[in-house]
Design an enzyme around this catalytic site. Structure first.
Site, PDB file in Angstrom:
ATOM      1  CG  HIS A 154     -31.834 -20.355  10.992  1.00 50.95           C
ATOM      2  ND1 HIS A 154     -31.313 -21.540  11.226  1.00 50.95           N
ATOM      3  CD2 HIS A 154     -33.144 -20.407  11.386  1.00 50.95           C
ATOM      4  CE1 HIS A 154     -32.502 -22.535  11.471  1.00 50.95           C
ATOM      5  NE2 HIS A 154     -33.448 -21.855  11.477  1.00 50.95           N
TER       6      HIS A 154
ATOM      7  CG  ASP B 192     -35.752 -25.323  11.893  1.00 49.55           C
ATOM      8  OD1 ASP B 192     -35.556 -23.969  11.532  1.00 49.55           O
ATOM      9  OD2 ASP B 192     -35.723 -25.424  13.028  1.00 49.55           O
TER      10      ASP B 192
ATOM     11  CD  GLU C 162     -32.848 -19.792  14.867  1.00 51.40           C
ATOM     12  OE1 GLU C 162     -34.254 -19.493  15.196  1.00 51.40           O
ATOM     13  OE2 GLU C 162     -32.800 -21.070  14.701  1.00 51.40           O
ATOM     14  CD  GLU C 163     -32.449 -24.278  14.938  1.00 55.84           C
ATOM     15  OE1 GLU C 163     -32.885 -24.247  16.148  1.00 55.84           O
ATOM     16  OE2 GLU C 163     -32.964 -24.607  13.971  1.00 55.84           O
TER      17      GLU C 163
ATOM     18  CG  ASP D 191     -36.593 -19.930  11.241  1.00 49.51           C
ATOM     19  OD1 ASP D 191     -36.462 -21.086  10.605  1.00 49.51           O
ATOM     20  OD2 ASP D 191     -36.517 -19.468  12.270  1.00 49.51           O
TER      21      ASP D 191
ATOM     22  CG  HIS E 150     -35.328 -28.365  16.437  1.00 50.12           C
ATOM     23  ND1 HIS E 150     -35.397 -27.535  17.515  1.00 50.12           N
ATOM     24  CD2 HIS E 150     -35.201 -27.685  15.249  1.00 50.12           C
ATOM     25  CE1 HIS E 150     -35.047 -26.383  17.497  1.00 50.12           C
ATOM     26  NE2 HIS E 150     -35.044 -26.072  15.925  1.00 50.12           N
TER      27      HIS E 150
ATOM     28  CG  ASP F  69     -43.673 -17.350  -6.179  1.00 50.35           C
ATOM     29  OD1 ASP F  69     -42.596 -17.654  -6.498  1.00 50.35           O
ATOM     30  OD2 ASP F  69     -44.770 -18.135  -6.633  1.00 50.35           O
TER      31      ASP F  69
END
Length: 380
Positions: free
Chosen positions: A177, A189, A222-223, A251, A349, A368
């Site tokens: 996201h 995030d 997404e949030e 994520d 957040h 990786d």
């Protein structure tokens, strides 16, 4: 459904943990002879790698497999760019804001420069965002609610990119996201997931010599309740859903007190484990993290990221994460270090989710491992 992963030689022995900034020694050529990409892209990427995100340790010599061409030095440049976007747009990159629009513009530019076929797909914003249980004062929450009300009902976009090679009826999809919360810039995030995919896309180029098509998605909303990814899945016909052989979700890859979690493939029911073949993807991610020098924990889906609509649609799904607002267990602290009883990401957040909130060791290991996993799936 046929098996997702072609039979491969036995996995190499685990390697010891690496210092931040050192490329893993993944012998991907021994596994995948199909990744002799034209132009010597690994050497080219190493010679032009941007400065490291936080770690001045010299990088190991470039590797001939894809994992040798990705990592904290090159992907860190994308984190820095997304931090600048937030700084220039009110301190965040939330969906429906100028910061998100600038993030979309940046991602599209990187992907097109790398030779990928890129498009944007609109979706409708709306509804209330989900919030974590970390403390925020009432003023911050009131401001956030007003921001959500202003954004509700607007149209925003997902960014969808696909290789120009590979069978479009056999698609390996990975997504992260692109939006942040309104409270902060969202670097862990989820600029970390975005940066990892951009680095892999640049290393591969838009026309890798693999039999299956690769598709990378950068989700909005997404949030606000996984709006962008849900709209994308809902927009796929039944036939189109069947062409997606695997979905890998990225994520929060660099939580400073986090761990190494691979989601999917375990649990008592499909809601926890995902559809059939999810376990294959999760197992491969665990294996590639072991090659990268860490022992991951395979956990159930928790319902909190963009893997949800894919799993619900019956698409084999797995994800990687370093942890969010949950508290670290004593067992995980003993295994991975860090502080037991403290949250995985103390800036989850919040406004402090900046470049300083990134663990480069975790970031590189996840990048990786995902790179190697996607190539394996694309050649399977």
């Amino acid at each position: 459904m046929d098996t997702l992963i072609a039979p491969q030689p036995a996995a190499p022995e685990p390697r010891p943990p690496r210092r931040p900034g050192r490329g893993p020694l993944i012998a991907l050529v021994a596994i995948l002879g199909l990744i002799a990409l034209a132009g010597g892209w690994a050497l080219a990427r190493a010679s032009t790698a941007p400065r490291p995100l936080t770690d001045p340790t010299p990088v190991a010599a470039p590797q001939s497999g894809i994992a040798g061409a990705v990592g904290v030095r090159s992907a860190g440049a994308h984190l820095e760019a997304l931090q600048r976007v937030a700084d220039q747009n009110g301190g965040n990159r939330a969906a429906g804001t100028p910061g998100y629009a600038a993030s979309v513009e940046y991602v599209v530019g990187v992907l097109r420069a790398a030779g990928w076929d890129v498009r944007t797909e609109p979706f409708q914003l709306g509804g209330a965002s989900h919030h974590d249980d970390t403390d925020h004062d009432d003023t911050d929450r009131d401001d956030t609610d007003r921001d959500e009300e202003r954004r509700a009902g607007r149209t925003d976009v997902n960014v969808i990119a696909q290789t120009r090679t590979g069978d479009p009826n056999r698609v390996v999809l990975a997504g992260a996201h692109l939006d942040s919360v309104a409270e902060g810039p969202g670097i862990n995030d989820n600029a970390t997931g975005v940066a990892a995919l951009l680095d892999i896309a640049t290393a591969l180029g838009g026309a890798p010599d693999v039999p299956n098509a690769l598709r990378f998605a950068f989700w909005g909303g997404e949030e606000d309740g996984m709006i962008g990814s849900s709209a994308y899945v809902e927009g796929l016909s039944r036939a189109e859903r069947k062409t997606v052989r695997a979905y890998v979700n990225l994520d929060m890859l660099a939580s400073t007190n986090g761990g190494y979690f691979v989601q999917g493939g375990v649990g008592d029911d499909e809601e926890e484990s995902g559809p059939a073949a999810s376990a294959e993807i999760a197992k491969l991610l665990v294996e590639q993290l072991r090659v990268a020098g860490v022992e991951a924990e395979n956990v159930e889906f928790d319902g909190g990221s963009d893997f949800v609509p894919f799993a619900e649609a019956g698409i084999p799904t797995a994800g990687v994460a370093a942890g969010d607002g949950q508290r670290k267990s004593r067992a995980d602290a003993a295994r991975w270090g860090g502080e037991a009883g403290e949250v995985h990401d103390p800036c989850y957040h919040r406004a402090c989710d900046t470049l300083a909130n990134v663990d480069p060791t975790k970031f590189e290991a996840f990048t990786d491992a995902v790179a190697a996993t996607l190539v394996r799936l694309a050649t399977g």
